[in-house]
Design an enzyme around this catalytic site. Structure first.
Site, PDB file in Angstrom:
ATOM      1  N   TYR A   6     -37.388  50.465  11.431  1.00 42.83           N
ATOM      2  CA  TYR A   6     -38.033  50.784  10.156  1.00 42.83           C
ATOM      3  C   TYR A   6     -39.480  50.320  10.136  1.00 42.83           C
ATOM      4  O   TYR A   6     -39.864  49.358  10.803  1.00 42.83           O
ATOM      5  CB  TYR A   6     -37.283  50.122   8.989  1.00 42.83           C
ATOM      6  CG  TYR A   6     -36.282  51.034   8.320  1.00 42.83           C
ATOM      7  CD1 TYR A   6     -36.709  52.098   7.539  1.00 42.83           C
ATOM      8  CD2 TYR A   6     -34.908  50.836   8.468  1.00 42.83           C
ATOM      9  CE1 TYR A   6     -35.799  52.953   6.919  1.00 42.83           C
ATOM     10  CE2 TYR A   6     -33.993  51.675   7.856  1.00 42.83           C
ATOM     11  CZ  TYR A   6     -34.446  52.727   7.080  1.00 42.83           C
ATOM     12  OH  TYR A   6     -33.545  53.573   6.464  1.00 42.83           O
ATOM     13  N   ASP A  49     -35.578  40.439   7.021  1.00 41.70           N
ATOM     14  CA  ASP A  49     -36.721  40.787   7.860  1.00 41.70           C
ATOM     15  C   ASP A  49     -37.842  39.765   7.771  1.00 41.70           C
ATOM     16  O   ASP A  49     -38.633  39.626   8.711  1.00 41.70           O
ATOM     17  CB  ASP A  49     -37.252  42.164   7.468  1.00 41.70           C
ATOM     18  CG  ASP A  49     -36.351  43.280   7.977  1.00 41.70           C
ATOM     19  OD1 ASP A  49     -35.490  42.996   8.830  1.00 41.70           O
ATOM     20  OD2 ASP A  49     -36.496  44.424   7.521  1.00 41.70           O
TER      21      ASP A  49
END
Length: 675
Positions: free
Chosen positions: A397, A313
């Site tokens: 998320y 990420d």
């Protein structure tokens, strides 16, 4: 944002980060970012075909700064030619207006620059026009491709014929029949598309067979979907009538005895520089630089549709640019100072991310307490902490990053994971690798792994590091009854030795000690890293993801400081080559004795999703602690005053008064049981 929190009891202050651009480690200001774009254009490096994939401060060597030498103000840039796919790494000198470095990024030896936000639009355009995709949707009862939410995801690097050297994304779909529908509840399984972003073609559409699309709603965001809201909560009010106890000087914050510089980067997000603690009239350095330098989310479904799902990420998506604008009374409560953050977009236009960083202080329970029978005294002090945080949304998320500084010299980091799990259809095959959350709805097993980069500076001198284990001492003449306990210290002398695993059975910690400074008892001053000791990367050691994320296979790596060693998985992470980053950094096995030490600590969560995680996941946490050990000569909080409240606990012989006071305020009800 769907937030109805009252702000009547909260106070908001705002500042812009980067306005103190003269300091060596100050965040690039809006003016400096604009200057970088102008220099790139003047050098024919930024035009209609080129995009900025990353831009951030090219931080100077800490030794140069410590020596008082003048250091150039430079920016690190990664550029992508969207027509040819060629990528370059540059260093831009702001003073001279020149390119101090300009080198090609080799897709085979290095990898690809991060995904651009505009490339998600390219993916939607290409997939929306692909007949193979439309045919596969029709077989699943979906006639309008526009009702499918597309997740364009990093492709990884696998030995798939024809993929070498190509800039790729892999695409999964979720049905969204109306704009208000939460698509993650309706995964379109058995279907994945591969897209070449440079040539703008759909390379392949893989359809392994029709699977039922789960139908139960996940629309938690629509009031009343899962019943009426509770009405039982009474207000909790947090007030600081005299304002916060911290202050700013440019980007430097001072709180109690702490001082540090707050920085921000569109890749790493929040960065803390120059963390120090005032002791006996001088600020003693502890950490030169602290950040979460990488974040990895590896999935454990090996099937033909999802085997490639492994996300960096930080390096692939630049989580720092995905920051939330925090909302007073909801994300942060109390007396809040927000920092706005300037960044540059892909075309070099500067924008400000408002309320990106939240800074506040909060009560943290009892600091210390004792009631002494021999003197009749009873004393208690309250702990409080400074909180510096930000939140990002990376696809499904959401992650909060929280740094805590305490009155007693302790530093903690906490990551908060929430949001929505990535969903799939549940069947007999996936039952081995996923949890069923709702009828026919699965969430694959996965991990959330973070890597902290801690450039240590304990008392600002040469340092050493020891691994400390505890245990029972053997029975001998001094330990006849076998009750003695002790600890062993193992000196980590080289970078190869500095690759370590946590061990909770011996309460393993790592102690960074000054090689020169000592406390008043003659012991080295030190800080101790205490890990949680949860699993690191669980994939097989010879797997593709382990080869690209080797940093995540150990709890700790220790390296001698090198200004070019910034990221644990390497500078270029998207479709990266194997063994980049830390494996390359430690290849020379440099000595750690007396060096400036950098600790790379991997920690995180292993997530076997629960039904309680659907349709939205309550926060789960992980983190680590840095605690002083023989750093101070005594408890550094002896000067903390008693709380200025109506509390008789700091007085002697007040038992009767306390009893009367409590009886007056307690409502005592009859009980049918014995206490």
């Amino acid at each position: 944002m769907n937030c109805s929190c009252s702000t009547s009891d909260h106070v908001q202050r705002s500042r812009r980060l980067g306005d103190e651009s003269g300091a060596p480690y100050a965040t690039l200001s809006a003016d400096e970012l604009q200057r970088v774009a102008e220099i790139l254009r003047a050098n024919d490096a930024l035009d209609e075909a080129h995009r900025i994939a990353y831009i951030g401060l090219d931080e100077p060597d800490r030794a140069e700064v410590a020596a008082g030498r003048s250091v150039p103000r430079r920016a690190r840039v990664q550029l992508l030619d969207v027509d040819s796919g060629r990528a370059r790494a540059l260093s831009v000198d702001l003073a001279s207006g020149t390119l101090a470095k300009d080198v090609d990024i080799d897709p085979d030896l290095d990898g690809q620059v991060p995904l651009l936000q505009e490339e998600h639009g390219i993916i939607r355009e290409l997939i929306g026009a692909d007949e193979r995709w439309a045919t596969a949707l029709a077989a699943r009862g979906i006639d309008d491709p526009r009702t499918v939410a597309l997740a364009g995801l990093s492709a990884g690097r696998f030995p798939i014929e024809g993929e070498q050297g190509r800039r790729l994304a892999r695409v999964l779909g979720h049905h969204q029949p109306t704009p208000q529908t939460m698509p993650w509840a309706h995964p379109i399984d058995g279907l994945v598309a591969y897209v070449d972003l440079a040539s703008r073609t759909v390379v392949d559409v893989i359809d392994t067979g029709v699977m039922p699309i789960p139908q139960e709603t996940g629309d938690y965001h629509v009031p009343g979907t899962f019943g009426p809201e509770r009405t039982t909560q009474k207000p909790i009010v947090i007030r600081q009538p005299e304002g916060p106890s911290f202050s700013f000087d440019g980007d430097v914050i001072s709180w109690e005895k702490w001082s540090l510089r707050v920085g921000y980067d569109m890749r790493e997000g929040l960065i803390l520089h120059g963390i120090g603690f005032e002791d006996d009239g001088r600020v003693r350095p502890i950490v030169h630089r602290a950040s979460i330098a990488e974040m990895l989310v590896p999935y454990g479904d090996p099937g033909p549709v999802r085997f490639w799902q492994n996300y960096f990420d930080t390096g692939e998506y630049l989580l720092g640019r995905l920051v939330n604008s925090l909302e007073l009374g909801c994300d942060c409560v109390g007396d809040i100072t927000y920092l706005d953050v300037p960044i540059a977009d892909a075309r070099g236009n500067v924008k400000v991310l408002p309320n990106a960083i939240c800074i506040h202080e909060e009560d943290a329970g009892v600091l210390w307490k004792h009631t002494e029978q021999f003197t009749g005294s009873s004393d208690v002090r309250r702990q409080r902490r400074l909180v510096i945080s930000f939140f990002v949304t990376v696809g499904n998320y959401d992650y909060g990053f929280y740094w805590y500084l305490y009155l007693d010299g302790k530093i903690e980091f906490e990551a908060k994971a929430t949001g929505l799990v990535f969903t799939a259809a549940y069947d007999e095959r996936t039952s081995r690798f996923a949890s069923e959350l709702a009828p026919g709805l699965a969430a694959p097993y996965h991990q959330h792994l973070f890597c902290a980069r801690l450039d240590m500076a304990v008392d600002d001198g040469p340092a050493v590091i020891d691994e400390v284990d505890v245990g029972a001492l053997p029975v001998d003449d001094d330990n006849l009854h076998g009750s003695a306990i002790g600890f062993t210290k193992t000196r980590l002398r080289s970078e190869q030795e500095g690759r370590r695993r946590a061990n909770a059975t011996v309460d393993r910690t790592w102690r960074v000690s000054s090689a020169t400074a000592k406390n008043r008892l003659g012991r080295p001053t030190s800080y101790v890293l205490t890990p949680e000791g949860k699993p690191v990367l669980l994939a097989q050691p010879d797997s593709v993801i382990a080869s690209r994320a080797r940093f995540a296979t150990s709890d700790l790596w220790v390296t001698a400081y090198d200004p070019d060693e910034r990221y644990p998985a390497g500078d270029v992470v998207n479709q990266s080559a194997p063994e980049q980053g830390l494996p390359a950094f430690v290849a020379d096995d440099a000595s750690l004795d007396g060096a400036d030490l950098v600790l790379w600590h991997t920690f995180g969560l292993t997530h076997f999703p629960r039904t309680e995680d659907w349709p939205i996941m309550p926060v789960d946490t992980c983190g680590f602690t840095l605690k002083p050990h023989d750093f101070f000569d005594r408890n550094p909080t002896l000067d903390v005053p008693a709380s200025p409240t109506a509390c008789a606990c700091a007085h002697e012989d007040t038992g009767a008064a306390r009893t009367e006071h409590h009886l007056h305020h307690l409502s005592v009800r009859p009980s049918s049981h014995h206490g």
